[in-house]
Design a protein around this motif. Structure first.
Motif, PDB file in Angstrom:
ATOM      1  N   LEU A 129     -38.108  63.911  27.991  1.00 60.76           N
ATOM      2  CA  LEU A 129     -37.148  63.876  26.889  1.00 60.76           C
ATOM      3  C   LEU A 129     -37.499  64.893  25.814  1.00 60.76           C
ATOM      4  N   LEU A 130     -38.787  65.214  25.651  1.00 57.18           N
ATOM      5  CA  LEU A 130     -39.174  66.271  24.715  1.00 57.18           C
ATOM      6  C   LEU A 130     -38.743  67.647  25.207  1.00 57.18           C
ATOM      7  N   GLY A 131     -38.551  67.777  26.521  1.00 55.42           N
ATOM      8  CA  GLY A 131     -38.116  69.064  27.065  1.00 55.42           C
ATOM      9  C   GLY A 131     -36.642  69.328  26.872  1.00 55.42           C
ATOM     10  N   THR A 144     -30.410  72.412  14.502  1.00 57.29           N
ATOM     11  CA  THR A 144     -31.678  72.531  13.762  1.00 57.29           C
ATOM     12  C   THR A 144     -32.438  71.211  13.667  1.00 57.29           C
ATOM     13  N   VAL A 145     -31.922  70.177  14.305  1.00 52.71           N
ATOM     14  CA  VAL A 145     -32.593  68.874  14.282  1.00 52.71           C
ATOM     15  C   VAL A 145     -33.939  68.997  14.992  1.00 52.71           C
ATOM     16  N   PRO A 146     -35.026  68.437  14.443  1.00 52.60           N
ATOM     17  CA  PRO A 146     -36.336  68.509  15.099  1.00 52.60           C
ATOM     18  C   PRO A 146     -36.295  67.959  16.520  1.00 52.60           C
ATOM     19  N   ASN A 147     -37.073  68.580  17.386  1.00 55.38           N
ATOM     20  CA  ASN A 147     -37.096  68.157  18.792  1.00 55.38           C
ATOM     21  C   ASN A 147     -37.456  66.689  18.954  1.00 55.38           C
ATOM     22  N   GLU A 148     -38.393  66.222  18.117  1.00 53.98           N
ATOM     23  CA  GLU A 148     -38.835  64.829  18.233  1.00 53.98           C
ATOM     24  C   GLU A 148     -37.698  63.857  17.927  1.00 53.98           C
ATOM     25  N   VAL A 149     -36.851  64.208  16.966  1.00 56.12           N
ATOM     26  CA  VAL A 149     -35.728  63.333  16.608  1.00 56.12           C
ATOM     27  C   VAL A 149     -34.737  63.241  17.764  1.00 56.12           C
TER      28      VAL A 149
END
Length: 465
Positions: A129-131, A144-149
């Motif tokens: 899911l991080l990928g 531009t939303v952080p990947n973690e979010v």
């Protein structure tokens, strides 16, 4: 504990002191056809993800022998599937590999198998899911939303699907699987339209990258490539995790897991081979973080990038969802077997109103959410190959020992060519394990130590139950 005590009931967990009670609240419903569970296994094997992403580590270790390793592994996984098929039909429990080992071997080995089994269900979905945000932002750079979010949101969505009726999850996975098939077909098309490398040379004269130069493969490097390859050609065993929901039950699970293993081998190995054939420059190919992706884009042009990105996103979500469904059933089975303290185990052994192991899914989602905050899981992903090889090592021993020690037990499916499959599986996976690098071996010893320690502690809460 004697092995004969572990054989009570078909489609039920073996009886243990302190085990969670059986009954409607702990019984899964048979609602899936063979085609459903095979497609679920293909979603877990995730051909597009395996070829486009997971192969990068194999090529970095073994160079173009990545193709040879997958050809060898294609034969081995069919032998593993034969062992899995016989064990799953003999001990048809939703716990998959863990339940098979526990029904045939001493309990400490079952705990080691369980920890290697379930840890994959925590680590791999988080990394997958991080990928997704990486490829999503390649297509839509304005995000531009952080990947973690983004990964957290996708974790919640996949978890919500995983706790619903199993048919819903199966249908979602089947739909996404068709997208993956288009992508792997595109890779094969690239090799047909723009072949560059000689396939004979790739197979019989593999090379590796050393200080920026291509050099012949050595035996040591070839052997070290095998364990990482397990993380690429994997997932077909997910069939065994749905045996209690399979309409044919023990009678059909053997052929289903072999079908899944053969399909996974074809859908992963052929596109991988095609990607190497389409590579315009082997040095650049082996240096790339996504070698197959770069080869496809080079062969077909920039338009292929969008299709590849869509396919990878679909594959990553597909695999994460299936893994949550599969491994949650392993957690459920271990709790139903009474392995955990009652205050925890009684919850984990419950099914929700959709007749799915909702608490089992939650048990995976919480640590996965924590791992997502770590952002980088590279070592853990590479370690997954070691965990997979460990599980199959014990599966091979269980398949061999079960046939010898439990001769009177009914076996709806018997593996062909007995006893070659378990002997080859044990030898192959055992050698793959001992040739691992020191950090992976230490990681496996730590995991095994924790598992054995908890097995010893479990005697305390079983006595109190």
């Amino acid at each position: 504990m004697s092995s004969t005590k572990m054989l009570e009931g078909v489609g039920q967990s073996p009886e243990f002191e302190g085990a969670a009670p059986e009954g409607e609240a702990h019984t899964l419903r048979r609602r899936l056809e063979v085609s459903h569970v095979v497609c679920l296994a293909m979603a877990d094997a995730s051909p597009a993800m395996a070829v486009l992403l997971l192969t990068a580590g194999v090529f970095q270790v073994g160079g173009t022998f990545g193709v040879g390793a997958m050809l060898i592994l294609s034969v081995v996984v069919v032998l593993i599937a034969m062992c899995l098929g016989e064990l799953a039909s003999t001990y048809p429990s939703t716990g998959g590999s863990y339940s098979m080992v526990r029904s045939a071997l001493p309990e400490p080995l079952a705990w080691i198998t369980l920890f290697n089994f379930v840890t994959q269900g925590i680590v791999i979905p988080a990394s997958l899911l991080l990928g997704i945000p990486i490829f999503l932002k390649n297509m839509l750079p304005w995000i531009t939303v952080p990947n973690e979010v983004i990964a957290f949101v996708l974790l919640a969505i996949s978890g919500a699907i995983a706790i619903t009726k199993v048919e819903i999850g199966a249908k979602v996975n089947i739909a996404i699987l068709f997208v993956q098939l288009i992508v792997v077909g595109l890779i094969v098309l690239a090799a047909i339209v723009a072949p560059v490398q000689n396939p004979v040379e790739i197979v019989f004269h593999p090379v590796v990258l050393e200080n920026g130069q291509l050099v012949p493969l050595t035996l040591g490097i070839a052997l070290a490539t095998l364990a990482p390859a397990f993380n690429v050609l994997n997932g077909y065993d997910a069939v065994c995790g749905f045996v209690e929901e399979l309409k044919g039950g023990a009678h059909d699970v053997g052929k289903a897991v072999i079908y899944a293993a053969i399909l996974a081998s074809i859908l992963i190995t052929i596109p991988l081979f095609a990607g190497v054939i389409a590579a315009p420059d082997l040095v650049a190919f082996l240096q790339s973080d996504a070698p197959i992706v770069s080869a496809v884009e080079s062969a077909l042009g920039p338009w292929a990038s969008t299709i590849v990105n869509i396919g990878v996103i679909a594959a990553l979500f597909n695999a994460a969802l299936t893994l949550q469904m599969y491994f949650a059933r392993g957690v459920f089975a271990s709790a139903r077997d009474g392995l955990w303290p009652p205050v925890i185990g009684n919850r984990l052994a419950e099914l929700n109103r959709f007749r799915s192991p909702g608490w089992g899914v939650a048990a995976l989602l919480v640590p996965s959410a924590f791992l997502i905050m770590m952002s980088s899981l590279d070592w853990l992903i590479m370690f997954a190959g070691t965990m997979i090889a460990t599980v199959y090592f014990f599966v091979g021993i269980a398949a061999f020992w079960s046939r010898i020690s439990q001769k009177r037990v009914p076996r709806p499916f018997k593996m062909p060519f007995w006893p070659l499959p378990p002997i080859i599986v044990v030898g192959f996976t055992g050698y793959a394990l001992v040739t691992q690098t020191t950090d992976f071996l230490i990681g496996e010893l730590v995991l095994a130590g924790i598992a054995v320690g908890l097995w010893a502690l479990s005697k305390l809460w079983r006595k109190a139950a």
